[in-house]
Design a protein around this motif. Structure first.
Motif, short mmCIF file in Angstrom:
data_model
loop_
_atom_site.label_atom_id
_atom_site.label_comp_id
_atom_site.label_asym_id
_atom_site.label_seq_id
_atom_site.Cartn_x
_atom_site.Cartn_y
_atom_site.Cartn_z
N VAL A 80 -21.76 4.75 4.28
CA VAL A 80 -21.70 4.09 2.98
C VAL A 80 -22.01 2.61 3.18
N LYS A 81 -22.88 2.05 2.36
CA LYS A 81 -23.24 0.64 2.51
C LYS A 81 -22.06 -0.28 2.21
N ILE A 82 -21.44 -0.08 1.06
CA ILE A 82 -20.28 -0.90 0.68
C ILE A 82 -19.18 0.05 0.21
N PRO A 83 -18.32 0.50 1.11
CA PRO A 83 -17.28 1.47 0.73
C PRO A 83 -16.20 0.85 -0.14
N ARG A 84 -15.57 1.66 -0.93
CA ARG A 84 -14.40 1.25 -1.70
C ARG A 84 -13.18 1.44 -0.80
N LEU A 85 -12.34 0.42 -0.69
CA LEU A 85 -11.17 0.47 0.18
C LEU A 85 -9.89 0.56 -0.64
N ALA A 86 -8.81 0.93 0.03
CA ALA A 86 -7.50 0.96 -0.62
C ALA A 86 -6.41 0.69 0.40
N VAL A 87 -5.32 0.08 -0.07
CA VAL A 87 -4.12 -0.07 0.76
C VAL A 87 -2.93 0.24 -0.14
N VAL A 88 -2.03 1.05 0.39
CA VAL A 88 -0.86 1.49 -0.37
C VAL A 88 0.40 1.10 0.40
N TYR A 89 1.30 0.38 -0.26
CA TYR A 89 2.56 -0.03 0.35
C TYR A 89 3.69 0.82 -0.23
N GLY A 90 4.48 1.44 0.64
CA GLY A 90 5.57 2.29 0.18
C GLY A 90 6.89 1.55 0.07
N LYS A 91 7.92 2.29 -0.30
CA LYS A 91 9.25 1.73 -0.42
C LYS A 91 9.89 1.62 0.97
N PRO A 92 10.77 0.64 1.17
CA PRO A 92 11.37 0.43 2.49
C PRO A 92 12.25 1.59 2.94
N ILE A 93 12.23 1.86 4.23
CA ILE A 93 13.10 2.86 4.83
C ILE A 93 13.80 2.22 6.02
N ASN A 94 14.96 2.75 6.38
CA ASN A 94 15.74 2.17 7.46
C ASN A 94 16.09 3.20 8.52
N PHE A 95 16.09 2.76 9.76
CA PHE A 95 16.57 3.61 10.85
C PHE A 95 18.08 3.43 10.94
N THR A 96 18.82 4.53 10.84
CA THR A 96 20.28 4.44 10.84
C THR A 96 20.90 5.16 12.03
N GLY A 97 20.06 5.63 12.96
CA GLY A 97 20.58 6.36 14.11
C GLY A 97 20.98 5.44 15.25
N GLU B 150 4.48 -4.51 -4.97
CA GLU B 150 5.81 -4.92 -5.43
C GLU B 150 6.91 -4.46 -4.47
N ASN B 151 6.58 -3.57 -3.55
CA ASN B 151 7.56 -3.09 -2.57
C ASN B 151 7.75 -4.05 -1.40
N PRO C 232 14.20 -3.40 7.89
CA PRO C 232 13.64 -2.25 7.18
C PRO C 232 12.15 -2.10 7.50
N ILE C 233 11.66 -0.89 7.35
CA ILE C 233 10.24 -0.61 7.57
C ILE C 233 9.58 -0.31 6.24
N ILE C 234 8.47 -0.99 5.98
CA ILE C 234 7.64 -0.68 4.82
C ILE C 234 6.47 0.17 5.31
N PRO C 235 6.46 1.48 5.00
CA PRO C 235 5.30 2.29 5.39
C PRO C 235 4.09 1.90 4.55
N ALA C 236 2.92 2.00 5.12
CA ALA C 236 1.70 1.64 4.39
C ALA C 236 0.55 2.53 4.84
N ALA C 237 -0.42 2.68 3.96
CA ALA C 237 -1.60 3.48 4.28
C ALA C 237 -2.86 2.67 4.04
N ILE C 238 -3.74 2.70 5.01
CA ILE C 238 -5.03 2.01 4.94
C ILE C 238 -6.12 3.07 4.72
N ILE C 239 -6.96 2.83 3.73
CA ILE C 239 -7.97 3.83 3.37
C ILE C 239 -9.38 3.27 3.52
#
Length: 199
Positions: free
Chosen positions: A150-167, A22-23, A133-140
């Motif tokens: 592992v023959k058939i591993p369980r995977l995950a992906v997590v999408y974070g909230k957007p962040i912005n570079f302001t510098g 949803e992010n 904006p940047i959406i950080p994400a993690a691949i597992i």
């Protein structure tokens, strides 16, 4: 068609846990930035969102005609590693200026250990130049696909909230610090993802 196949493979066979979809903005430019542990990561990262993700890929991949065709099917464009590739940067900026999604792995290469490495500041620079904006994400666990562990591993992906570079885009320290802060966000998401598939 490619995304449909990927959703079948990653969703049904590897039972991927998806968190934070949803992010993802329904429209407009953004940078999707994740850790990198496997060659499966580019198709995997964008499989479970309803946006087309374009990626930079090392130019060596395009020397093989079959691999080049696969890369183009996955919206990958070539980049020269080890040097500033102005053409690749221009392509990345155009994608974002046109309201698209750019996928970047800020570490610049795959982790051989699965642990997070230091981020390059290129992701910060592109964000600064486009105001996207940047959406950080993690691949597992994609590194476990077809492994002997592992023959058939369980995977995950997590999408974070957007962040912005302001510098300042010309401030190298600000660009580098933002890139490292981005990796800290990815680390938090990685922990969430690992916990979600271990219970």
């Amino acid at each position: 068609m490619t995304k449909i196949i990927c959703r079948f493979v990653f969703g049904l066979i590897f039972r991927t846990k998806v968190i934070g979809a949803e992010n993802i903005p329904a429209e407009g430019a953004f940078i999707l930035s994740a850790n990198h542990v496997s060659n499966w990561d580019p198709p995997f990262l964008g499989t479970f969102i309803d946006r087309t993700v374009c990626y930079m890929g090392k130019e060596e991949l395009f020397k093989n005609p079959i691999m080049a065709a696969v890369c183009r099917g996955l919206n990958v464009f070539p980049v020269k590693r080890g040097a500033a590739d102005k053409t690749a940067v221009k392509t990345a900026i155009k994608i974002l200026k046109d309201g698209g999604c750019l996928g970047i792995f800020p570490e610049g290469t795959r982790s051989k250990t699965g642990k997070l490495g230091k981020a390059e500041s290129g992701v910060s620079l592109i964000a600064a130049m486009t105001k996207a904006p940047i959406i950080p994400a993690a691949i597992i666990a994609t590194e476990k696909i077809f492994s002997s562990e592992v023959k058939i591993p369980r995977l995950a992906v997590v999408y974070g909230k957007p962040i912005n570079f302001t510098g300042n885009a010309k401030d190298k320290d600000a660009l580098n610090n933002f890139a490292q802060d981005l990796m800290k966000e990815i680390a938090k998401l990685k922990t969430i993802g690992e916990t979600s598939i271990s219970s």
